[in-house]
Scaffold this active site. Structure first.
Site, PDB file in Angstrom:
ATOM      1  N   CYS A  40      -6.356 -18.747  14.980  1.00 16.46           N
ATOM      2  CA  CYS A  40      -7.168 -18.392  16.266  1.00 16.46           C
ATOM      3  C   CYS A  40      -8.163 -19.258  16.117  1.00 16.46           C
ATOM      4  O   CYS A  40      -8.889 -19.626  16.858  1.00 16.46           O
ATOM      5  CB  CYS A  40      -6.952 -16.539  16.497  1.00 16.46           C
ATOM      6  N   ARG A  85       1.197  -1.138   0.020  1.00 15.62           N
ATOM      7  CA  ARG A  85       0.137   0.049   0.256  1.00 15.62           C
ATOM      8  C   ARG A  85       0.867   1.377   0.156  1.00 15.62           C
ATOM      9  O   ARG A  85       0.273   2.255  -0.473  1.00 15.62           O
ATOM     10  CB  ARG A  85      -0.744  -0.059   1.118  1.00 15.62           C
TER      11      ARG A  85
HETATM   12  P1  FAD Z   1       2.322 -17.046  12.498  1.00 12.74           P
HETATM   13  O1  FAD Z   1       1.303 -16.309  12.325  1.00 12.74           O
HETATM   14  O2  FAD Z   1       2.368 -18.253  13.164  1.00 12.74           O
HETATM   15  O3  FAD Z   1       3.429 -17.041  11.311  1.00 12.74           O
HETATM   16  C1  FAD Z   1       4.442 -17.528  11.054  1.00 12.74           C
HETATM   17  C2  FAD Z   1       5.010 -18.036   9.845  1.00 12.74           C
HETATM   18  O4  FAD Z   1       5.896 -18.498   9.316  1.00 12.74           O
HETATM   19  C3  FAD Z   1       3.975 -19.708  10.382  1.00 12.74           C
HETATM   20  O5  FAD Z   1       3.221 -20.016   9.088  1.00 12.74           O
HETATM   21  C4  FAD Z   1       5.989 -20.297  10.042  1.00 12.74           C
HETATM   22  O6  FAD Z   1       5.462 -21.301   8.979  1.00 12.74           O
HETATM   23  C5  FAD Z   1       6.073 -19.482   8.911  1.00 12.74           C
HETATM   24  N1  FAD Z   1       7.868 -20.044   8.596  1.00 12.74           N
HETATM   25  C6  FAD Z   1       9.080 -19.729  10.130  1.00 12.74           C
HETATM   26  N2  FAD Z   1       9.751 -20.038   9.764  1.00 12.74           N
HETATM   27  C7  FAD Z   1       9.671 -20.254   8.225  1.00 12.74           C
HETATM   28  C8  FAD Z   1      10.760 -20.256   7.472  1.00 12.74           C
HETATM   29  N3  FAD Z   1      12.163 -20.345   7.978  1.00 12.74           N
HETATM   30  N4  FAD Z   1      10.542 -20.167   6.132  1.00 12.74           N
HETATM   31  C9  FAD Z   1       9.126 -19.975   5.678  1.00 12.74           C
HETATM   32  N5  FAD Z   1       8.119 -19.446   6.583  1.00 12.74           N
HETATM   33  C10 FAD Z   1       8.509 -19.384   7.696  1.00 12.74           C
HETATM   34  N6  FAD Z   1      -3.737 -15.117  19.228  1.00 12.74           N
HETATM   35  C11 FAD Z   1      -5.052 -14.162  19.991  1.00 12.74           C
HETATM   36  O7  FAD Z   1      -4.882 -13.104  19.800  1.00 12.74           O
HETATM   37  N7  FAD Z   1      -6.291 -14.706  20.143  1.00 12.74           N
HETATM   38  C12 FAD Z   1      -6.630 -15.932  19.745  1.00 12.74           C
HETATM   39  O8  FAD Z   1      -7.803 -16.012  19.823  1.00 12.74           O
HETATM   40  C13 FAD Z   1      -5.428 -16.955  19.775  1.00 12.74           C
HETATM   41  N8  FAD Z   1      -5.746 -18.290  18.657  1.00 12.74           N
HETATM   42  C14 FAD Z   1      -4.833 -19.409  18.606  1.00 12.74           C
HETATM   43  C15 FAD Z   1      -5.178 -20.285  18.528  1.00 12.74           C
HETATM   44  C16 FAD Z   1      -4.584 -22.029  18.310  1.00 12.74           C
HETATM   45  C17 FAD Z   1      -4.048 -22.895  17.586  1.00 12.74           C
HETATM   46  C18 FAD Z   1      -2.912 -20.854  17.432  1.00 12.74           C
HETATM   47  C19 FAD Z   1      -2.000 -21.734  16.823  1.00 12.74           C
HETATM   48  C20 FAD Z   1      -2.491 -19.142  18.129  1.00 12.74           C
HETATM   49  C21 FAD Z   1      -3.175 -18.784  18.387  1.00 12.74           C
HETATM   50  N9  FAD Z   1      -3.093 -17.274  18.758  1.00 12.74           N
HETATM   51  C22 FAD Z   1      -3.899 -16.215  19.427  1.00 12.74           C
HETATM   52  C23 FAD Z   1      -1.924 -16.800  18.268  1.00 12.74           C
HETATM   53  C24 FAD Z   1      -1.612 -15.838  16.954  1.00 12.74           C
HETATM   54  O9  FAD Z   1      -2.076 -16.529  16.054  1.00 12.74           O
HETATM   55  C25 FAD Z   1      -0.371 -15.120  17.235  1.00 12.74           C
HETATM   56  O10 FAD Z   1       0.400 -15.034  17.958  1.00 12.74           O
HETATM   57  C26 FAD Z   1       0.396 -14.870  15.758  1.00 12.74           C
HETATM   58  O11 FAD Z   1      -0.066 -16.155  14.246  1.00 12.74           O
HETATM   59  C27 FAD Z   1       1.237 -14.544  15.157  1.00 12.74           C
HETATM   60  O12 FAD Z   1       1.888 -13.676  14.414  1.00 12.74           O
HETATM   61  P2  FAD Z   1       3.419 -13.896  14.054  1.00 12.74           P
HETATM   62  O13 FAD Z   1       3.657 -13.791  12.397  1.00 12.74           O
HETATM   63  O14 FAD Z   1       4.204 -13.755  14.821  1.00 12.74           O
HETATM   64  O15 FAD Z   1       2.837 -15.562  13.302  1.00 12.74           O
END
Ligand code: FAD
Length: 554
Positions: free
Chosen positions: A42, A21
């Site tokens: 989530c 964007r």
């Molecule tokens: P993620 O969203 O986990 O994304 C990281 C991504 O990076 C993953 O898909 C992974 O495959 C990819 N990755 C990692 N290493 C590499 C690599 N070397 N090369 C390529 N790709 C890679 N939070 C809330 O606030 N409320 C909720 O109700 C809630 N419920 C949840 C329920 C579940 C079952 C889970 C698992 C999590 C929940 N969370 C919730 C937490 C929330 O989903 C996370 O805090 C959030 O997604 C974090 O974002 P992120 O981008 O840091 O990581």
């Protein structure tokens, strides 16, 4: 400009979309080792429990739709294996073809998230033991539990995801045991609020085992067994390991980026790592807790998404926006209850040597005379000197979400309990009371600070000595259903007439059901020359839940 992003879910997808964007002409590549991007983690427990029945609803974007809308090169099933900060390149591996290749970048964003903790328990590789982090885990669990033979589930870990899984598996008809090593569920919440929720979980027929350690697993004649430190072994057809996550710092460590005290990727206020061309967001980073000033990691979708936006602003516009940290505002549905928290729990304030007062109030979700009002318990912690609000925790049913968001916003802005008093809300009987539960929490806190109300806590009953007087000021019928210790009953409405029964020189401890009638009684007594009167914070309601729970473990 060429931007590369690692991880395409909450933080990564949000960063990528904002980058586009702001910079229509940049080359943007996003790598995701999983098969899906920008999906609703989530929602996963609710898909397993059939609350969300359409799997497609979990996917906010697909690689194709993301590419079409944002002109972003999305490479799924492609893992970034390493980062070379000197050359400003990454090495990626296409998991479908096995091809490995390099890509250069001008700016790199790491959003790899967190990885579930899988302790090296003996037997952990047995079939039927799962962690839940992504769509593939979800698909495995869902297809496994839909088998007719799966009747008993054991959830290890009573955090947010563990409890969501327990509820969803229970709703599928499985007999559920939740095992937690700590002495309470939901570690970010203080014990008394957790106790209220624990009682609710038990009332649903879930076998909740606290202060219980798992030592490993066995498969005996086809039956999966969960072994406990106590020597007991539980049969399980499916096990969900939900004992926590840790920041995925593998790429960052290998690239020589600074790791912080909390073991997350260190970032400055602009979300820039120790290398100025590499930014990081989401579950993998740590930042300063705005309340304790100590390093904090949040495993929450809200902060990850918001950081993504700030990070993209800083990359394109040049470090223009500071990230002010998060106060761990979280909410979870636990069967018919909602539990929510914001800020630093009292136990963590104690650990950080921050002086605080805790106050608990119980209020109706809306006017009591309008049908459907439900009680919610609000615990706040605040500074004894300035009244600054440090945290709020709520357990209730209706209206918890609204109140925690108000409280979170006040805590985040360093507000005091005096602002709770002034907080102006929209009122009509179906929605609130003329004095909202948030106002009520403020009124009580102010009374405490001004010493109009002197309180004691549920776990301080041992400070009542032989010569002291414990008075239950509830109605006779309430008293007959249960009382604390050797309390005598003088209902608040009879107190003025029966004051002669109360010696003035004694220490007097008062309680009622919620705290309000006890406060009225205390005011009557204090204005009649009684100087040593204390009222039970949170009343009998809180004492009963917390005491029952602690007795279960002793
Ligand atoms: P993620 O969203 O986990 O994304 C990281 C991504 O990076 C993953 O898909 C992974 O495959 C990819 N990755 C990692 N290493 C590499 C690599 N070397 N090369 C390529 N790709 C890679 N939070 C809330 O606030 N409320 C909720 O109700 C809630 N419920 C949840 C329920 C579940 C079952 C889970 C698992 C999590 C929940 N969370 C919730 C937490 C929330 O989903 C996370 O805090 C959030 O997604 C974090 O974002 P992120 O981008 O840091 O990581």
């Amino acid at each position: 400009m060429k931007y590369i992003i690692v991880g395409a879910v909450a933080g990564g997808a949000s960063t990528a979309a904002r980058l586009r964007r702001l910079d229509e002409h940049a080359e943007i590549i996003i790598f995701e080792k999983g098969a899906y991007i920008s999906y609703a983690n989530c929602g996963l427990p609710y898909y397993i429990g059939n609350v969300i029945s359409d799997r497609n609803k979990l996917f906010v974007q697909t690689a194709a739709s993301f590419n079409q809308r944002f002109n972003i090169d999305v490479r799924v099933l492609t893992e970034v294996l390493e980062v070379n900060p000197e050359k400003k390149t990454i090495k990626a591996k296409n998991q479908t073809t096995g091809e490995e290749y390099e890509e250069s970048y001008d700016k790199l964003v790491l959003s790899p998230g967190a990885e579930p903790i899988r302790p090296p328990f003996p037997g952990i590789t047995n079939e039927g033991i799962f962690t839940l982090r992504n769509v593939s885990d979800t698909d495995y669990i869902k297809s496994y539990v839909s088998q007719k033979t799966v009747k008993k589930a054991v959830v290890i870990g009573a955090g947010f995801i563990g409890l969501e899984m327990a509820e969803n598996l229970h709703d599928l008809g499985l007999h559920v045991t939740v095992i937690e090593m700590g002495n309470q569920i939901l570690a970010p919440v203080d014990y008394p609020i957790a106790a209220i929720v624990q009682q609710h979980i038990r009332s649903k027929g879930v076998n909740l085992l606290l202060s219980t350690a798992v030592t490993g697993f066995d498969k005996i004649e086809g039956q999966l067994k969960v072994n406990l430190k106590t020597g007991v072994s539980l049969d399980a057809d499916v096990v969900i390991l939900s004992i926590g996550v840790k920041p995925d710092t593998r790429l960052a460590v290998a690239a020589g980026l600074k790791i912080g005290e909390a073991r997350g990727i260190w970032v400055n206020e602009f979300l820039q790592t120790s290398n100025p061309d590499i930014y990081a967001v989401g579950d993998a980073i740590e930042f300063k807790n705005p309340i304790t000033q100590q390093p904090l990691i949040t495993y929450l979708a809200g902060p990850a998404n918001k950081q993504g936006r700030i990070c993209a602003n800083n990359i394109v516009l040049g470090n223009v926006q500071s990230y002010n940290g998060a106060i761990n505002t979280a909410i979870v549905k636990v069967f018919d209850m909602t539990v929510a928290t914001a800020g630093t729990a009292a136990k963590h304030l104690t650990a950080a040597n921050i002086k605080h007062i805790v106050s608990t109030t119980h209020s109706g979700s809306h006017a009591g005379y309008y049908p459907g009002s439900q009680q919610m318990s609000i615990q706040i912690a605040f500074s004894p000197e300035t009244g600054q609000l440090y945290s709020a925790q709520i357990a209730g049913q209706d209206g918890v979400d609204k109140r925690i968001d108000i409280l979170a916003s006040l805590i985040k802005r360093n507000s005091t309990i005096y602002e709770l008093i002034e907080f102006e809300h929209a009122y009509a009987p179906p929605y609130s009371s003329a004095k909202d539960p948030v106002n009520m929490a403020g009124f009580v806190a102010e009374n405490i600070l001004l010493e109009r109300l002197r309180i004691f806590y549920w776990n301080e009953m041992d400070k009542i000595e032989a010569g002291d007087l414990l008075i239950d000021v509830r109605r006779n019928d309430e008293f007959d259903l249960g009382k604390i210790g050797n309390a005598i009953n003088i209902p608040v409405d009879e107190l003025r007439e029966r004051m002669h029964e109360i010696p003035k020189d004694k220490n007097i401890f008062i309680y009622c059901e919620a705290g309000l009638r006890g406060y009225l009684a205390q005011r009557i007594l204090m204005q009649n020359g009684y100087n040593k009167v204390q009222n039970l914070s949170g009343g009998y309601h809180l004492w009963e839940a917390a005491t029952k729970e602690s007795n279960l473990q002793s």
